[in-house]
Design an enzyme around this catalytic site. Structure first.
Site, PDB file in Angstrom:
ATOM      1  N   LYS A 130      -5.787  29.717 -15.368  1.00  0.00           N
ATOM      2  CA  LYS A 130      -4.446  29.240 -15.815  1.00  0.00           C
ATOM      3  C   LYS A 130      -4.801  27.744 -16.494  1.00  0.00           C
ATOM      4  O   LYS A 130      -3.785  27.404 -17.326  1.00  0.00           O
ATOM      5  CB  LYS A 130      -3.595  29.072 -14.608  1.00  0.00           C
ATOM      6  CG  LYS A 130      -2.788  30.317 -14.087  1.00  0.00           C
ATOM      7  CD  LYS A 130      -1.603  30.691 -14.785  1.00  0.00           C
ATOM      8  CE  LYS A 130      -0.877  31.830 -14.190  1.00  0.00           C
ATOM      9  NZ  LYS A 130      -1.547  32.857 -12.898  1.00  0.00           N
ATOM     10  N   SER A 180      -9.943  36.608 -12.004  1.00  0.00           N
ATOM     11  CA  SER A 180      -8.781  35.730 -12.773  1.00  0.00           C
ATOM     12  C   SER A 180      -8.913  34.335 -11.890  1.00  0.00           C
ATOM     13  O   SER A 180      -8.437  33.296 -12.332  1.00  0.00           O
ATOM     14  CB  SER A 180      -7.715  36.318 -12.854  1.00  0.00           C
ATOM     15  OG  SER A 180      -7.096  36.819 -11.544  1.00  0.00           O
ATOM     16  N   GLU A 218      -2.122  45.985 -11.919  1.00  0.00           N
ATOM     17  CA  GLU A 218      -1.265  45.163 -11.135  1.00  0.00           C
ATOM     18  C   GLU A 218      -1.198  45.988  -9.693  1.00  0.00           C
ATOM     19  O   GLU A 218      -1.639  46.973  -9.532  1.00  0.00           O
ATOM     20  CB  GLU A 218       0.024  45.164 -11.904  1.00  0.00           C
ATOM     21  CG  GLU A 218       0.695  46.636 -12.142  1.00  0.00           C
ATOM     22  CD  GLU A 218       1.964  46.382 -12.859  1.00  0.00           C
ATOM     23  OE1 GLU A 218       2.494  45.467 -13.207  1.00  0.00           O
ATOM     24  OE2 GLU A 218       2.465  47.619 -13.333  1.00  0.00           O
ATOM     25  N   ASP A 260       5.879  47.024 -12.284  1.00  0.00           N
ATOM     26  CA  ASP A 260       6.885  46.579 -13.031  1.00  0.00           C
ATOM     27  C   ASP A 260       6.194  46.745 -14.494  1.00  0.00           C
ATOM     28  O   ASP A 260       6.732  47.271 -15.558  1.00  0.00           O
ATOM     29  CB  ASP A 260       7.680  45.354 -12.959  1.00  0.00           C
ATOM     30  CG  ASP A 260       6.759  44.235 -13.142  1.00  0.00           C
ATOM     31  OD1 ASP A 260       5.833  44.126 -12.117  1.00  0.00           O
ATOM     32  OD2 ASP A 260       6.533  43.585 -13.953  1.00  0.00           O
ATOM     33  N   GLY A 289       3.834  46.421  -7.085  1.00  0.00           N
ATOM     34  CA  GLY A 289       4.789  45.630  -8.019  1.00  0.00           C
ATOM     35  C   GLY A 289       4.319  46.193  -9.466  1.00  0.00           C
ATOM     36  O   GLY A 289       3.739  45.397 -10.322  1.00  0.00           O
TER      37      GLY A 289
END
Ligand SMILES: *Cc1c(COP(=O)(O)O)cnc(C)c1O
Length: 322
Positions: A57, A308, A208, A214, A212
Site C-alpha cells: 500500500k 501483499s 479473493e 464479489d 467475499g
C-alpha cells in the site's frame, strides 16, 4: 461514471515507478524448492511483506501524494481505512512533509491506531455501524480543503500498486500465470497493467476470500456486485465491492478470479513461517494459497505470486497458526 476519460495504461505505472524510486523498497523475489515441489511448478514470490510499513500500500499512497500541487500540499491528505492504507498514507504524508487525517472505525485494533499515530497521522474516529465513512470523508475534505485519497478506487493508487508486479517481471522475466490478492482491486488492476506490457501472454488471476467473492461475481456478470462486508480472517480484503476505476481495468485485462477459504489461508501462513521463515498476514497469503493448496492449476508453469503484506500482530498470528 468515471471522471477520468483516458483509461489507465502501463505508462502510468512507469511514471509511478519513477516517483516512488528511492522512497519505496525494491522488495525481494524469493524462490523455494519446497514450494515448487508442493505446486509442481516454478514459483516466484514477490515479497511486499518486506515493503515499508509492511505492505504494498505504500506504493500507491506515496505515488498519489507525490502528484499533489502546492495548494494540495498545504491542506494535506485525508483518507478512510482501518488497515494498511491508513499507515501507508500517514507514512507517505510524513515523508512529503504534509498533514494527514485518517478516518478509522472506533473499534479498530488499538495496534493499528497506534501505528497510524506513530507515523504522525491524525486519527478521526467514526461509528462503523451508524455512520458512513465515505460521507464523513467527503464532508471533512470539503471543510478542511484536504485531498481525499481512497484505499483503492483512484488512478494514482492503482498505478502505484502496479509497480510491484513491474519489478517482479523485470526480475523473473515473462511468466505463465500471475496470482494477485484481491480486495477492492488496486493491486490487481495495477498488476494487470504491468503484465499487459511486460508479459502479454501471462494469465492474470485475482484471488479473493471465499466469503467475499464479489470480484468473481463482478467479472462474470460484467458489472460491479456489492455483497456487504464479508466475514473472513483476510481483513485486508474485507471489501464489499470493487472500485469503478479498478473494475474498468480488471474487466479489460484480468483473466479470472478464484477464491480460497480461511483454512487454506491458515495453511499457507504456516507454510511461510515454517518453510520460508516469513510472517505473512492472512490477506497476504491469498495468492500463494491458490497455488499451494491446489485451487488454481499451476503444474509445469512459471508462476508469479504477490505476497501483499505482513502486518499481523503476534498474538493473532499465534492463535491462527496454533
Ligand atoms: C489492501 C490489501 C489487499 C487488497 O488490495 P486491494 O488493492 O484493495 O485489492 C491485499 N493484501 C493486503 C495485505 C492489503 O493490505
Amino acid at each position: 461514471m468515471l471522471e477520468n476519460a483516458t483509461p489507465l495504461q502501463y505508462g502510468d505505472v512507469e511514471q509511478a515507478a519513477a516517483r516512488i524510486d528511492g522512497a519505496a523498497h525494491r522488495t525481494p523475489v524469493l524462490t523455494s524448492r519446497t514450494a515448487d515441489a508442493k505446486a509442481a511448478a516454478t514459483l516466484f514470490f514477490k515479497c511486499e511483506n518486506f515493503q515499508r510499513m509492511g505492505a504494498f500500500k505504500f506504493r500507491g499512497a506515496y505515488n498519489a501524494i507525490a502528484r499533489f500541487t502546492e495548494e494540495q500540499r498545504r491542506a494535506g491528505v485525508l483518507t478512510y481505512s482501518s488497515g494498511n492504507h491508513a499507515q501507508a498514507i500517514a507514512l507517505s504524508a510524513r515523508l512529503a512533509g504534509i498533514r494527514a487525517a485518517i478516518i478509522m472505525p472506533n473499534d479498530a485494533p488499538a495496534l493499528k491506531v497506534a501505528a497510524t499515530r506513530e507515523y504522525g497521522g491524525e486519527v478521526i474516529f467514526y461509528d462503523r455501524y451508524t455512520e458512513n465513512r465515505e460521507e464523513i470523508g467527503r464532508r471533512l475534505a470539503q471543510e478542511r480543503g484536504m485531498t481525499l485519497i481512497p484505499p483503492y478506487d483512484h488512478p494514482d493508487v492503482i498505478a502505484g500498486q502496479g509497480t510491484a508486479a513491474k519489478e517482479l517481471f523485470e526480475e523473473a522475466g515473462e511468466l505463465d500465470v500471475l496470482l494477485v490478492p484481491l480486495g477492492g482491486g488496486g493491486l490487481l488492476a495495477g498488476s494487470a497493467l504491468s503484465a499487459s506490457a511486460l508479459s502479454p501472454n501471462c494469465k492474470v488471476i485475482g484471488v479473493e476470500p471465499e466469503a467475499g467473492n464479489d470480484g468473481q461475481q463482478s467479472l462474470r456478470t460484467g458489472q460491479i456486485v456489492d455483497i456487504g462486508v464479508p466475514q473472513t480472517i483476510a481483513d485486508g480484503a474485507q471489501t464489499s465491492h470493487l472500485g469503478q476505476h479498478n473494475f474498468a481495468v480488471i474487466r479489460r485485462l484480468v483473466d479470472d478470479i478464484v477464491t480460497v477459504s480461511d483454512d487454506q489461508l491458515v495453511e499457507t501462513m504456516k507454510f511461510f513461517a515454517e518453510r520460508m521463515k516469513m510472517v505473512v498476514e492472512p490477506t497476504g497469503c491469498l495468492a500463494a494459497a491458490a497455488a499451494l493448496q491446489g485451487v488454481y492449476p499451476v503444474a509445469g508453469k512459471r508462476v508469479g505470486i504477490l505476497i501483499s503484506g505482513g502486518n499481523v500482530d503476534l498474538a493473532r498470528f499465534a492463535k491462527l497458526v496454533a
